[in-house]
Scaffold this motif. Structure first.
Motif, mmCIF file in Angstrom:
data_model
loop_
_atom_site.group_PDB
_atom_site.id
_atom_site.type_symbol
_atom_site.label_atom_id
_atom_site.label_comp_id
_atom_site.label_asym_id
_atom_site.label_seq_id
_atom_site.Cartn_x
_atom_site.Cartn_y
_atom_site.Cartn_z
ATOM 1 N N CYS A 1 48.567 38.089 40.256
ATOM 2 C CA CYS A 1 48.878 39.412 40.737
ATOM 3 C C CYS A 1 49.967 39.641 39.686
ATOM 4 N N VAL A 2 49.495 40.932 39.023
ATOM 5 C CA VAL A 2 50.575 41.638 38.199
ATOM 6 C C VAL A 2 51.227 42.760 38.788
ATOM 7 N N GLY A 3 52.087 43.500 38.063
ATOM 8 C CA GLY A 3 52.668 44.718 38.890
ATOM 9 C C GLY A 3 51.775 45.930 38.856
ATOM 10 N N HIS A 4 52.135 46.746 39.592
ATOM 11 C CA HIS A 4 50.990 47.838 40.075
ATOM 12 C C HIS A 4 50.807 48.801 38.735
ATOM 13 N N THR A 5 51.853 48.723 37.764
ATOM 14 C CA THR A 5 51.600 49.571 36.570
ATOM 15 C C THR A 5 51.138 48.979 35.290
ATOM 16 N N GLU A 6 51.024 47.372 35.476
ATOM 17 C CA GLU A 6 50.402 46.684 34.591
ATOM 18 C C GLU A 6 48.971 46.466 34.577
ATOM 19 N N THR A 7 48.528 46.051 33.414
ATOM 20 C CA THR A 7 47.005 45.723 33.336
ATOM 21 C C THR A 7 46.806 44.423 32.613
ATOM 22 N N LEU A 8 45.584 44.104 32.511
ATOM 23 C CA LEU A 8 45.194 42.875 31.651
ATOM 24 C C LEU A 8 44.501 43.491 30.708
ATOM 25 N N SER A 9 44.427 44.573 30.356
ATOM 26 C CA SER A 9 43.520 45.198 29.510
ATOM 27 C C SER A 9 43.643 44.698 28.119
ATOM 28 N N GLY A 10 42.536 44.305 27.381
ATOM 29 C CA GLY A 10 42.536 43.918 26.108
ATOM 30 C C GLY A 10 42.907 42.123 26.140
ATOM 31 N N ILE A 11 43.165 41.648 27.243
ATOM 32 C CA ILE A 11 43.301 40.189 27.286
ATOM 33 C C ILE A 11 42.130 39.555 27.671
ATOM 34 N N ARG A 12 41.815 38.410 27.175
ATOM 35 C CA ARG A 12 40.591 37.548 27.222
ATOM 36 C C ARG A 12 41.131 36.535 28.451
ATOM 37 N N SER A 13 39.961 36.641 29.386
ATOM 38 C CA SER A 13 40.100 35.452 30.519
ATOM 39 C C SER A 13 39.004 35.523 31.128
ATOM 40 N N GLY A 14 38.952 34.424 31.839
ATOM 41 C CA GLY A 14 37.933 34.305 32.918
ATOM 42 C C GLY A 14 38.274 34.752 34.247
ATOM 43 N N LEU A 15 39.276 35.638 34.621
ATOM 44 C CA LEU A 15 39.448 36.049 35.821
ATOM 45 C C LEU A 15 38.952 37.229 36.012
ATOM 46 N N ALA A 16 38.605 37.420 37.223
ATOM 47 C CA ALA A 16 37.696 38.335 37.643
ATOM 48 C C ALA A 16 38.697 39.621 38.584
ATOM 49 N N LEU A 17 38.498 40.828 38.139
ATOM 50 C CA LEU A 17 39.361 41.841 38.750
ATOM 51 C C LEU A 17 39.025 41.951 40.205
ATOM 52 N N GLU A 18 39.912 41.638 41.168
ATOM 53 C CA GLU A 18 39.513 41.642 42.518
ATOM 54 C C GLU A 18 39.934 43.152 43.191
ATOM 55 N N ARG A 19 40.901 43.644 42.735
ATOM 56 C CA ARG A 19 41.488 44.903 42.979
ATOM 57 C C ARG A 19 42.472 45.383 41.980
ATOM 58 N N PRO A 20 43.113 46.637 42.167
ATOM 59 C CA PRO A 20 43.884 47.003 40.936
ATOM 60 C C PRO A 20 45.031 46.083 41.166
ATOM 61 N N SER A 21 45.488 45.448 39.813
ATOM 62 C CA SER A 21 46.484 44.445 39.716
ATOM 63 C C SER A 21 46.379 42.937 40.261
ATOM 64 N N VAL A 22 45.090 42.663 40.783
ATOM 65 C CA VAL A 22 45.073 41.247 41.256
ATOM 66 C C VAL A 22 43.823 40.958 40.704
ATOM 67 N N PHE A 23 43.838 39.747 40.172
ATOM 68 C CA PHE A 23 42.934 39.006 39.280
ATOM 69 C C PHE A 23 42.474 37.432 40.092
ATOM 70 N N ARG A 24 41.271 37.086 40.106
ATOM 71 C CA ARG A 24 40.824 36.095 40.807
ATOM 72 C C ARG A 24 40.197 35.013 39.704
ATOM 73 N N ARG A 25 40.709 33.598 39.978
ATOM 74 C CA ARG A 25 39.775 32.748 39.252
ATOM 75 C C ARG A 25 38.674 32.500 39.989
ATOM 76 N N PRO A 26 37.475 32.351 39.153
ATOM 77 C CA PRO A 26 36.303 32.110 40.030
ATOM 78 C C PRO A 26 36.325 30.895 40.699
ATOM 79 N N ALA A 27 35.843 30.989 41.983
ATOM 80 C CA ALA A 27 35.715 29.648 43.115
ATOM 81 C C ALA A 27 34.960 28.564 42.334
ATOM 82 N N SER A 28 34.106 28.878 41.317
ATOM 83 C CA SER A 28 33.157 27.735 40.694
ATOM 84 C C SER A 28 34.017 27.330 39.683
ATOM 85 N N ALA A 29 35.241 27.764 39.271
ATOM 86 C CA ALA A 29 35.759 27.328 38.026
ATOM 87 C C ALA A 29 36.292 25.670 38.112
ATOM 88 N N ALA A 30 36.222 25.128 36.993
ATOM 89 C CA ALA A 30 36.687 23.714 36.825
ATOM 90 C C ALA A 30 38.044 23.412 36.965
#
Ligand SMILES: C[S@@+](CC[C@H](N)C(=O)[O-])C[C@H]1O[C@@H](n2cnc3c(N)ncnc32)[C@H](O)[C@@H]1O
Length: 156
Positions: free
Chosen positions: A127-156
């Motif tokens: 979870c990042v701040g409401h005014t922050e984004t991960l735009s331009g950042i490479r990751s395997g995280l999926a946007l769950e809702r604004p400011s909240v990113f989830r690691r996929p359940a199937s990740a090793a």
């Protein structure tokens, strides 16, 4: 955060522990005290205030008293000095990294997200701040809702 989690029905069965970090020693010292002037706790509903804080007279303070977090709240939280640029340990269910990314350049943000991602349990959240984004950042995280990113359940 501790109060919100402990107020969820069934929370007494949870092994809830919060690792609270900052790079600034003074900030940590303040946090460890867990003491707030009444004006700071005004937005907290009275029932929660009474359940999780005790009132202490402090004649030397401007407001004359403070609310101090009760031991059963404090014991859930471990405070540590941590520079987010240094290695971190997991696994973690949720990482709140709010209003801190703003201090870093894009390369450091990328390093931080790359370091945090594998520390999250599969299905875990960043979870990042409401005014922050991960735009331009490479990751395997999926946007769950604004400011909240989830690691996929199937990740090793
Ligand atoms: C704007 S405050 C946000 C505090 C809190 N996360 C919140 O949302 O209320 C930013 C915090 O990040 C801390 N900070 C700045 N650089 C840091 C770093 N490299 N590692 C860890 N904490 C850092 C500062 O000391 C400060 O307490």
């Amino acid at each position: 955060m501790a109060i919100a989690a402990l107020e969820v029905p069934g929370a007494e069965r949870l092994d809830l522990r919060i690792l609270a970090t900052d790079i600034a020693v003074d900030t940590l010292r303040q946090a460890v005290l867990g003491a707030y002037p009444p004006s700071r706790l005004e937005p907290v509903p009275k029932a929660l205030r009474e359940r999780w804080f005790e009132r202490r007279r402090e004649p030397d303070r401007a407001e004359g008293e403070v609310f101090v977090a009760r031991p059963e709240l404090k014991e859930r939280i471990v405070f540590r000095r941590l520079n987010l640029a240094d290695p971190m340990k997991g696994p973690l269910d949720v990482v709140f990294c709010r209003n801190v990314l703003i201090y870093f350049d894009q390369a450091t943000r990328q390093r931080l997200v790359t370091a945090v991602e594998p520390l999250l349990r599969p299905g875990g959240l960043l979870c990042v701040g409401h005014t922050e984004t991960l735009s331009g950042i490479r990751s395997g995280l999926a946007l769950e809702r604004p400011s909240v990113f989830r690691r996929p359940a199937s990740a090793a």
